[in-house]
Scaffold this active site. Structure first.
Site, mmCIF file in Angstrom:
data_model
loop_
_atom_site.group_PDB
_atom_site.id
_atom_site.type_symbol
_atom_site.label_atom_id
_atom_site.label_comp_id
_atom_site.label_asym_id
_atom_site.label_seq_id
_atom_site.Cartn_x
_atom_site.Cartn_y
_atom_site.Cartn_z
ATOM 1 N N HIS A 72 37.548 1.129 -10.374
ATOM 2 C CA HIS A 72 38.600 0.123 -10.152
ATOM 3 C C HIS A 72 39.029 -0.468 -11.485
ATOM 4 O O HIS A 72 38.412 -0.229 -12.512
ATOM 5 C CB HIS A 72 38.148 -0.939 -9.157
ATOM 6 C CG HIS A 72 36.995 -1.792 -9.587
ATOM 7 N ND1 HIS A 72 35.751 -1.275 -9.899
ATOM 8 C CD2 HIS A 72 36.892 -3.137 -9.768
ATOM 9 C CE1 HIS A 72 34.938 -2.271 -10.225
ATOM 10 N NE2 HIS A 72 35.601 -3.401 -10.178
ATOM 11 N N HIS B 11 39.185 -3.502 -12.794
ATOM 12 C CA HIS B 11 38.651 -4.691 -13.472
ATOM 13 C C HIS B 11 38.124 -4.335 -14.871
ATOM 14 O O HIS B 11 37.541 -3.264 -15.071
ATOM 15 C CB HIS B 11 37.566 -5.360 -12.621
ATOM 16 C CG HIS B 11 38.136 -6.076 -11.433
ATOM 17 N ND1 HIS B 11 37.406 -6.411 -10.324
ATOM 18 C CD2 HIS B 11 39.406 -6.526 -11.197
ATOM 19 C CE1 HIS B 11 38.174 -7.034 -9.453
ATOM 20 N NE2 HIS B 11 39.399 -7.109 -9.951
ATOM 21 N N ASP C 94 35.655 -5.028 -16.784
ATOM 22 C CA ASP C 94 34.280 -4.607 -17.074
ATOM 23 C C ASP C 94 34.012 -3.160 -16.649
ATOM 24 O O ASP C 94 32.912 -2.645 -16.866
ATOM 25 C CB ASP C 94 33.244 -5.572 -16.466
ATOM 26 C CG ASP C 94 33.383 -5.740 -14.966
ATOM 27 O OD1 ASP C 94 34.502 -5.645 -14.446
ATOM 28 O OD2 ASP C 94 32.352 -5.968 -14.293
ATOM 29 N N HIS C 95 35.032 -2.519 -16.066
ATOM 30 C CA HIS C 95 34.894 -1.109 -15.677
ATOM 31 C C HIS C 95 35.850 -0.189 -16.436
ATOM 32 O O HIS C 95 35.769 1.020 -16.272
ATOM 33 C CB HIS C 95 35.104 -0.949 -14.170
ATOM 34 C CG HIS C 95 34.038 -1.637 -13.357
ATOM 35 N ND1 HIS C 95 33.040 -0.966 -12.718
ATOM 36 C CD2 HIS C 95 33.795 -2.955 -13.147
ATOM 37 C CE1 HIS C 95 32.235 -1.839 -12.115
ATOM 38 N NE2 HIS C 95 32.675 -3.055 -12.365
ATOM 39 N N HIS D 256 36.654 -4.194 -1.992
ATOM 40 C CA HIS D 256 36.500 -5.099 -3.123
ATOM 41 C C HIS D 256 37.798 -5.899 -3.242
ATOM 42 O O HIS D 256 38.750 -5.628 -2.502
ATOM 43 C CB HIS D 256 36.198 -4.286 -4.396
ATOM 44 C CG HIS D 256 35.717 -5.119 -5.553
ATOM 45 N ND1 HIS D 256 34.774 -6.100 -5.427
ATOM 46 C CD2 HIS D 256 36.073 -5.115 -6.873
ATOM 47 C CE1 HIS D 256 34.552 -6.646 -6.614
ATOM 48 N NE2 HIS D 256 35.343 -6.082 -7.505
ATOM 49 N N ASP E 178 32.365 -1.477 -7.253
ATOM 50 C CA ASP E 178 32.047 -2.777 -6.664
ATOM 51 C C ASP E 178 32.471 -2.768 -5.192
ATOM 52 O O ASP E 178 33.536 -2.266 -4.839
ATOM 53 C CB ASP E 178 32.776 -3.894 -7.419
ATOM 54 C CG ASP E 178 32.315 -3.993 -8.860
ATOM 55 O OD1 ASP E 178 31.511 -3.149 -9.291
ATOM 56 O OD2 ASP E 178 32.763 -4.919 -9.556
ATOM 57 N N HIS F 38 24.660 -3.067 -11.987
ATOM 58 C CA HIS F 38 25.748 -4.055 -12.016
ATOM 59 C C HIS F 38 25.210 -5.442 -11.671
ATOM 60 O O HIS F 38 25.731 -6.149 -10.818
ATOM 61 C CB HIS F 38 26.840 -3.612 -11.003
ATOM 62 C CG HIS F 38 28.144 -4.338 -11.141
ATOM 63 N ND1 HIS F 38 28.447 -5.457 -10.401
ATOM 64 C CD2 HIS F 38 29.227 -4.108 -11.926
ATOM 65 C CE1 HIS F 38 29.679 -5.857 -10.703
ATOM 66 N NE2 HIS F 38 30.166 -5.059 -11.632
#
Lengths: 321, 321
Positions: A62, A64, A66-67, A139, A210, A269
């Site tokens: 996804h 976001h 942090d990914h 998510h 997530d 995570h």
């Protein structure tokens, strides 16, 4: 089949855990696949034997940060280091829009072929020695899990059936065993799939993004040897935080894995609040995640650590390397 | 005045050098300023006492990825860690366009005030205890150098002049020394600047971005205690690579610094080909950069290292901490 964790922290890096990235590679051979690419993934790779030049596909769960904030830097460094091999990028469309915008505004140029595939339920590609498919998760933004199934399992001839059809050992056997269909001198067509079977069960790992509804993975996890899933919180903290971030607790994932009889589960995570060693009396500890999951899951349970690798053996055991 | 290098490699990170980022802070106090923000700058900060929450301004020299790909992650982590204080971002307009695009496509939200200032020759802001100005450089994209001058030097009263004007010691002295103008009982207006001077010379550091024409820094370096400038290559490699990337050699920067009589020079942004320890007989060594610069520069010369800090003392000496 080998899994190496390049980042195991949720949201922000800590001194000991980077943000999300997981490398998956066949037991032998150099090509590999990356699932998610948080900031400083290329830095983590410098501390492993994995070569960015042998990376065949990047699967983003996804959009976001942090990914995916490590994506532009990794791709730029591949260019600087002379990569010419094509690279496949899979993920939600927003990943491609983000990357295109970054490339445009920062004057980043890539000369090697970079192919983008928008992920959907019909995804079916082969890369890094794996057949890759996907399932949608729940998510606060579009998010996916990827299933990686070994694709290069040698075929075994069904000699009994070949003999029953009156086909004697000879060059035809070799063709069929390589997966090739052929026509006999008498005009009959033989299909390889009719006369061969896989010499062993392909190993399968599911790496999820997530997700607050592990049950969405029931289909993708059919026959999987390993599930890698986020357990951002313990159940009490998940309740405190509330449902809005749409993450899972250790309990939630463990219950699902137990119900599905998944043999091996690696949790990752983790919220940065969970520490390895307590500094103050009310600090939360990472071992609480394990303790909570252990209550509900009877299979092989592991907590991911940065730069740690696990092997799924041919008989489906999870071995820490 | 303290300089901490968070990244000293050009283009791509190595195991020992991250991409560009330099922290500048006053000798005392927590606020600080960041010049450039390559990928994993926030990770490097975790290994220093510098707090992202006390960061007052980020000055970006240019839009190339090795100077700005750490920006979204650092800003996002400030948000996650509860930052509420305003933050100023300075740089070419492309930096703001890039950041806005990343924030939009990756659903990144920032609640603390983030102000962007497009850099130009008229830049004159105060942040982190420094008065900050800028000069344009010569690179293959718009690129800048920043001058940071201590802004909080205590004032010293010109007692002789005060007495000559018939003003005796009293509360007026305190006002003037704090930099405040005031009106006397007899109606006269006194301007603090007329009756005070700086108690010492403010320390000045110039931190330059990528640049193939050091002479463009002549104005900005007037009275500077320290110049931090890229020396991506030695002269022979610069010649091999050719002029297109628009970088400097150690020789070129050293000649300029010598000509300008800059007392302290720190070179940085080294091509990853220069190693600390040779692995093969034809490896290039980082000490060659020093040797070359030393031939042309007689002042205090240092090569930047990741996580190394230098202090400019009040008497303008450069001290490694």
């Amino acid at each position: 089949m080998k899994i190496t964790f390049l980042g195991t922290s949720s949201g922000a890096p800590t001194r000991y855990r980077n943000v999300s990235a997981t490398a998956v590679q066949p037991e032998h051979g150099k090509p590999w696949v990356l699932v998610d690419c948080g900031e400083a993934t290329q830095h983590q790779l410098l501390r492993t034997p994995l070569s960015p030049l042998k990376l065949e596909a990047i699967l983003i769960t996804h959009i976001h940060g942090d990914h995916c904030y490590g994506l532009p830097g990794l791709l730029a460094s591949c260019q600087l280091n002379g990569r010419t091999a094509p690279l496949t990028l899979v993920g939600p469309v927003a990943v491609w829009e983000y990357l295109q915008a970054v490339m445009q505004f920062t004057e980043m140029q890539i000369d090697y072929p970079l192919q983008f595939l928008a992920v959907d339920e019909r995804l079916d590609i082969t890369a890094g020695g794996f057949q890759i498919s996907a399932a949608a998760l729940s998510h606060r933004t579009e998010c996916w899990a990827y299933r990686l199934r070994e694709s290069q399992i040698p075929l075994q001839l069904d000699v009994q059936r070949l003999r029953a059809e009156g086909i004697s050992p000879g060059p035809e056997y070799a063709h069929l065993q390589r997966g090739e269909d052929l026509q006999l001198a008498d005009g009959r067509w033989l299909s390889s799939t009719d006369f061969t079977r896989l010499s062993r069960k392909p190993r399968v790992a599911v790496i999820a993004g997530d997700n607050d509804r592990p049950e969405l993975l029931a289909g993708l996890c059919q026959g999987a040897d390993l599930l890698v899933h986020e357990a951002t919180y313990t159940a009490d903290i998940l309740q405190q935080v509330g449902p809005e971030p749409q993450h899972s607790s250790a309990e939630r994932v463990a219950r699902f894995a137990e119900q599905q009889r998944i043999p091996n589960l690696i949790l990752t995570h983790f919220s940065p609040r969970y520490l390895s060693k307590p500094r103050r009396s009310n600090d939360r500890l990472i071992c609480e995640i394990r303790t909570e999951a252990r209550q509900y899951f009877n299979g092989q349970l592991q907590l991911a650590e940065d730069l740690a690798s696990w092997l799924i053996s041919r008989d489906g055991m999870l071995l820490r390397l």
